[in-house]
Design an enzyme around this catalytic site. Structure first.
Site, PDB file in Angstrom:
ATOM      1  N   GLY A  60      41.408  47.168  29.696  1.00  0.00           N
ATOM      2  CA  GLY A  60      42.750  46.773  29.277  1.00  0.00           C
ATOM      3  C   GLY A  60      43.042  45.429  29.902  1.00  0.00           C
ATOM      4  N   ARG A 105      40.424  36.515  38.449  1.00  0.00           N
ATOM      5  CA  ARG A 105      40.805  37.903  38.154  1.00  0.00           C
ATOM      6  C   ARG A 105      42.092  38.207  38.882  1.00  0.00           C
ATOM      7  NH1 ARG A 105      36.085  40.595  41.093  1.00  0.00           N
ATOM      8  NH2 ARG A 105      36.625  38.792  42.360  1.00  0.00           N
ATOM      9  N   GLU A 106      43.036  38.815  38.200  1.00  0.00           N
ATOM     10  CA  GLU A 106      44.249  39.258  38.884  1.00  0.00           C
ATOM     11  C   GLU A 106      43.849  40.231  39.982  1.00  0.00           C
ATOM     12  OE1 GLU A 106      46.941  40.811  35.916  1.00  0.00           O
ATOM     13  OE2 GLU A 106      46.770  38.962  34.764  1.00  0.00           O
ATOM     14  N   PHE A 141      38.883  31.476  35.068  1.00  0.00           N
ATOM     15  CA  PHE A 141      38.130  32.733  35.144  1.00  0.00           C
ATOM     16  C   PHE A 141      38.621  33.659  36.248  1.00  0.00           C
ATOM     17  CE2 PHE A 141      35.422  29.521  33.253  1.00  0.00           C
ATOM     18  CZ  PHE A 141      34.970  30.157  32.115  1.00  0.00           C
ATOM     19  N   LYS A 173      34.662  30.388  27.544  1.00  0.00           N
ATOM     20  CA  LYS A 173      35.663  31.360  28.005  1.00  0.00           C
ATOM     21  C   LYS A 173      35.632  32.635  27.153  1.00  0.00           C
ATOM     22  CE  LYS A 173      39.052  33.275  30.044  1.00  0.00           C
ATOM     23  NZ  LYS A 173      38.934  33.868  31.350  1.00  0.00           N
ATOM     24  N   GLY A 216      34.984  54.316  32.854  1.00  0.00           N
ATOM     25  CA  GLY A 216      36.405  54.581  33.077  1.00  0.00           C
ATOM     26  C   GLY A 216      37.138  54.787  31.765  1.00  0.00           C
ATOM     27  N   CYS A 228      43.639  39.984  29.292  1.00  0.00           N
ATOM     28  CA  CYS A 228      42.609  39.085  28.744  1.00  0.00           C
ATOM     29  C   CYS A 228      41.631  39.762  27.778  1.00  0.00           C
ATOM     30  CB  CYS A 228      41.841  38.429  29.883  1.00  0.00           C
ATOM     31  SG  CYS A 228      42.875  37.253  30.778  1.00  0.00           S
ATOM     32  N   PHE A 263      30.563  45.520  36.736  1.00  0.00           N
ATOM     33  CA  PHE A 263      31.087  45.908  35.419  1.00  0.00           C
ATOM     34  C   PHE A 263      30.316  47.067  34.798  1.00  0.00           C
ATOM     35  CE2 PHE A 263      34.561  43.191  33.938  1.00  0.00           C
ATOM     36  CZ  PHE A 263      34.726  42.454  35.097  1.00  0.00           C
ATOM     37  N   LEU A 264      29.799  47.933  35.665  1.00  0.00           N
ATOM     38  CA  LEU A 264      29.099  49.115  35.158  1.00  0.00           C
ATOM     39  C   LEU A 264      29.812  50.388  35.637  1.00  0.00           C
ATOM     40  CD1 LEU A 264      25.290  48.227  35.478  1.00  0.00           C
ATOM     41  CD2 LEU A 264      26.710  48.270  33.416  1.00  0.00           C
TER      42      LEU A 264
HETATM   43  P1  NAD Z   1      51.920  34.605  31.689  1.00  0.00           P
HETATM   44  O1  NAD Z   1      52.518  35.154  30.474  1.00  0.00           O
HETATM   45  O2  NAD Z   1      51.896  35.385  32.962  1.00  0.00           O
HETATM   46  O3  NAD Z   1      52.628  33.208  32.044  1.00  0.00           O
HETATM   47  C1  NAD Z   1      52.927  32.207  31.119  1.00  0.00           C
HETATM   48  C2  NAD Z   1      54.130  31.429  31.633  1.00  0.00           C
HETATM   49  O4  NAD Z   1      54.325  30.256  30.840  1.00  0.00           O
HETATM   50  C3  NAD Z   1      55.444  32.199  31.559  1.00  0.00           C
HETATM   51  O5  NAD Z   1      56.047  32.196  32.839  1.00  0.00           O
HETATM   52  C4  NAD Z   1      56.289  31.405  30.540  1.00  0.00           C
HETATM   53  O6  NAD Z   1      57.667  31.428  30.847  1.00  0.00           O
HETATM   54  C5  NAD Z   1      55.714  30.024  30.703  1.00  0.00           C
HETATM   55  N1  NAD Z   1      55.915  29.115  29.562  1.00  0.00           N
HETATM   56  C6  NAD Z   1      55.699  29.338  28.243  1.00  0.00           C
HETATM   57  N2  NAD Z   1      55.965  28.233  27.530  1.00  0.00           N
HETATM   58  C7  NAD Z   1      56.345  27.270  28.401  1.00  0.00           C
HETATM   59  C8  NAD Z   1      56.717  25.903  28.280  1.00  0.00           C
HETATM   60  N3  NAD Z   1      56.742  25.280  27.093  1.00  0.00           N
HETATM   61  N4  NAD Z   1      57.066  25.227  29.383  1.00  0.00           N
HETATM   62  C9  NAD Z   1      57.040  25.836  30.589  1.00  0.00           C
HETATM   63  N5  NAD Z   1      56.657  27.121  30.780  1.00  0.00           N
HETATM   64  C10 NAD Z   1      56.323  27.828  29.697  1.00  0.00           C
HETATM   65  O7  NAD Z   1      50.429  34.196  31.287  1.00  0.00           O
HETATM   66  P2  NAD Z   1      49.088  34.235  32.190  1.00  0.00           P
HETATM   67  O8  NAD Z   1      48.617  35.614  32.399  1.00  0.00           O
HETATM   68  O9  NAD Z   1      49.267  33.338  33.366  1.00  0.00           O
HETATM   69  O10 NAD Z   1      48.067  33.554  31.181  1.00  0.00           O
HETATM   70  C11 NAD Z   1      48.132  32.180  30.846  1.00  0.00           C
HETATM   71  C12 NAD Z   1      46.865  31.806  30.116  1.00  0.00           C
HETATM   72  O11 NAD Z   1      45.743  31.933  30.991  1.00  0.00           O
HETATM   73  C13 NAD Z   1      46.555  32.682  28.897  1.00  0.00           C
HETATM   74  O12 NAD Z   1      45.986  31.878  27.899  1.00  0.00           O
HETATM   75  C14 NAD Z   1      45.533  33.650  29.432  1.00  0.00           C
HETATM   76  O13 NAD Z   1      44.669  34.121  28.432  1.00  0.00           O
HETATM   77  C15 NAD Z   1      44.771  32.797  30.402  1.00  0.00           C
HETATM   78  N6  NAD Z   1      44.109  33.543  31.468  1.00  0.00           N
HETATM   79  C16 NAD Z   1      44.766  34.575  32.097  1.00  0.00           C
HETATM   80  C17 NAD Z   1      44.148  35.258  33.135  1.00  0.00           C
HETATM   81  C18 NAD Z   1      44.849  36.389  33.833  1.00  0.00           C
HETATM   82  O14 NAD Z   1      44.206  37.096  34.601  1.00  0.00           O
HETATM   83  N7  NAD Z   1      46.135  36.611  33.615  1.00  0.00           N
HETATM   84  C19 NAD Z   1      42.858  34.884  33.560  1.00  0.00           C
HETATM   85  C20 NAD Z   1      42.235  33.818  32.921  1.00  0.00           C
HETATM   86  C21 NAD Z   1      42.863  33.164  31.880  1.00  0.00           C
END
Ligand code: NAD
Length: 434
Positions: free
Chosen positions: A260, A154-155, A152, A207, A256, A263, A252-253
């Site tokens: 985007g 947040r970037e 969960f 999730k 904007g 997620c 979240f109110l």
């Molecule tokens: P991302 O695209 O930034 O990173 C994924 C990484 O996995 C890449 O570096 C890719 O090279 C690597 N990869 C793919 N297949 C592979 C394999 N077989 N072996 C080794 N490495 C491999 O993705 P992310 O933003 O970190 O998101 C990952 C998951 O987490 C998604 O399901 C997303 O929905 C979820 N999530 C993301 C966030 C967010 O804020 N970014 C928050 C919560 C949940």
């Protein structure tokens, strides 16, 4: 605990670094050699505040390493986390599970002793059972349990979110897996952060339900904002007035340019798709997706109005292209709808973003990247605030106005107020919902 983290993106890298900071031994694996090279050189491939220092600290302590070799990392691990991407599959809105399933197969082939295979990626209900099947098919003798541990964070605030979470959710089916996950998260237990143990399907559902709810909340306030503009109400007061109600809450109110990011867009689409597949249409979520698209279009209309109806030959300054501040992530950012529409309409677009240029250059062709907000305003007919980076919050409005051909401000994050903008020399100020 020995942990293998598969995938070193926004989630995998932050999780791996934070687990090593808990004291666990972590190997972060990625398929991308360039990423692993950079990580080994002490550089982080993404922009995330605080991550580089925390990574360096744990590398120095010998608890954190980076590797291309999945099999070596899995060998002897107590838990193997899958944190690879699950983007939207082209055409049907479904989550694309090919990276998850191929990681599962590779993990299966590499397992040598008991481990828990933990899915951290956001995956549709039922996926964890498919992951288990894939591991078993690749290695029928493997001794493992499966767990769902959606993330969960947040970037932009990822480390704090990981270290001080509202909750940790773990879907498990055996006591053995529960014990491993409890040991991994024990440092958080000790500090009283709640851990919700539940079944696999419930964890997967939590999730999607959480993200869909948040996307709905944002879209709700954006729709109320549109009405505020027509009836003479101010969305900031309205949001404050409703947010003080404890049942609603003030987060979240903020009206904007539409949600985007990596997620909400893909997870709302995936949830709608899951609903259709089970003949339980997610009507609210389907509407949210539609309304959010309209919100972005409405923002474009505002800008075009400020350009007196024609984009051709006009100059537009854009402040911020990432989907939110403190990240370099451009996935599904509103800028990807708005900027190409301006360029396509014949406008000259000058763009400034503190961290977005590296990603943005490929995604937003035919724009001019500039160094600061004042350069973006130079000769512009309209200046648009698209992302509320801190450095855009205290700009010298008079200086901005002086640089522009026609000083008109589209403040799509409601950072400034109209009176201040007009007093500083802007001839027009347009916000959202005011
Ligand atoms: P991302 O695209 O930034 O990173 C994924 C990484 O996995 C890449 O570096 C890719 O090279 C690597 N990869 C793919 N297949 C592979 C394999 N077989 N072996 C080794 N490495 C491999 O993705 P992310 O933003 O970190 O998101 C990952 C998951 O987490 C998604 O399901 C997303 O929905 C979820 N999530 C993301 C966030 C967010 O804020 N970014 C928050 C919560 C949940």
């Amino acid at each position: 605990m020995k942990i293998a983290m598969i995938g070193t993106g926004y989630v995998g890298l932050v999780s791996g670094v934070c687990f090593s900071d808990f004291g666990h031994d972590v190997v972060c694996v990625d398929k991308d050699p360039a990423k692993i090279d950079r990580l080994r050189a002490g550089e982080i491939p993404i922009f995330e505040p605080g991550l580089q220092d925390l990574m360096a600290k744990n590398v120095a302590a010998g608890r954190l390493t980076f590797s291309l070799d999945l099999a070596a990392a899995v060998n002897g691990a107590d838990a193997v986390f899958i944190a690879v991407g699950t983007p939207t599959r082209r055409g049907d809105g479904h989550a694309d599970l090919r990276y998850v399933m191929s990681a599962a197969e590779e993990i299966g082939r590499a397992l040598t002793g008991y481990a828990v295979v933990v899915t951290k990626s956001t995956v549709p209900v039922g996926t964890n059972r498919k992951v288990a099947e894939a591991v078993r098919a690749a290695n029928p003798a493997a001794e493992f349990d499966i767990a769902s541990n959606p993330e969960f964070l947040r970037e932009g605030a990822a480390i704090d979110d990981f270290m001080r979470p509202d909750r940790v959710v773990v879907g498990i089916e055996t006591d053995r897996a529960r014990k491993v996950l409890s040991d991994i998260y024990r440092p958080l237990f000790l500090r009283d952060f709640p851990i919700v143990f539940t079944g696999l399907e419930s964890a997967e559902m939590i999730k999607y339900a959480a993200n869909a709810f948040l996307a709905t909340k944002i879209t709700f306030i954006n729709e109320i904002a549109a009405l505020c503009e027509r009836v003479g109400a101010d969305i900031k007061s309205v949001a404050k007035g409703i947010g003080l109600d404890g049942r609603i809450g003030n987060k979240f109110l903020h009206a904007g340019p539409g949600y985007g990011g990596s997620c909400f867009p893909k997870d709302t689409k995936a949830l709608a798709r899951i609903g259709q597949e089970h003949a339980v249409p997610m009507q609210i979520v389907e509407t949210v997706i539609k309304v959010n698209d309209q919100v972005k279009q409405r923002m474009l209309d505002k800008i075009v109005d400020l350009l007196d109806g024609t984009m051709n030959g006009k100059t537009v300054g854009i402040l911020g292209v990432t989907f939110k501040p403190n990240t370099d992530d451009m996935r599904d950012a509103p800028s990807l709808t708005i900027v190409p529409a301006l360029v396509g309409g014949g406008a000259k677009v000058r763009v400034m973003d503190p961290e977005g240029r590296r990603e943005g250059e490929a995604l937003l062709p035919h724009v001019r990247w500039v160094e600061n907000a004042y350069h973006a305003a130079q000769g512009a007919d309209v200046l648009v605030i698209l992302t509320e980076w801190n450095e855009f919050r205290a700009l010298d409005l008079a200086k901005l106005a002086r640089k522009m051909a026609t000083p008109r401000l589209a403040d799509l994050r409601n950072i400034y107020n109209r009176d201040d903008a007009l007093a500083a020399g802007f001839e027009t100020y347009v916000g959202v919902g005011r």
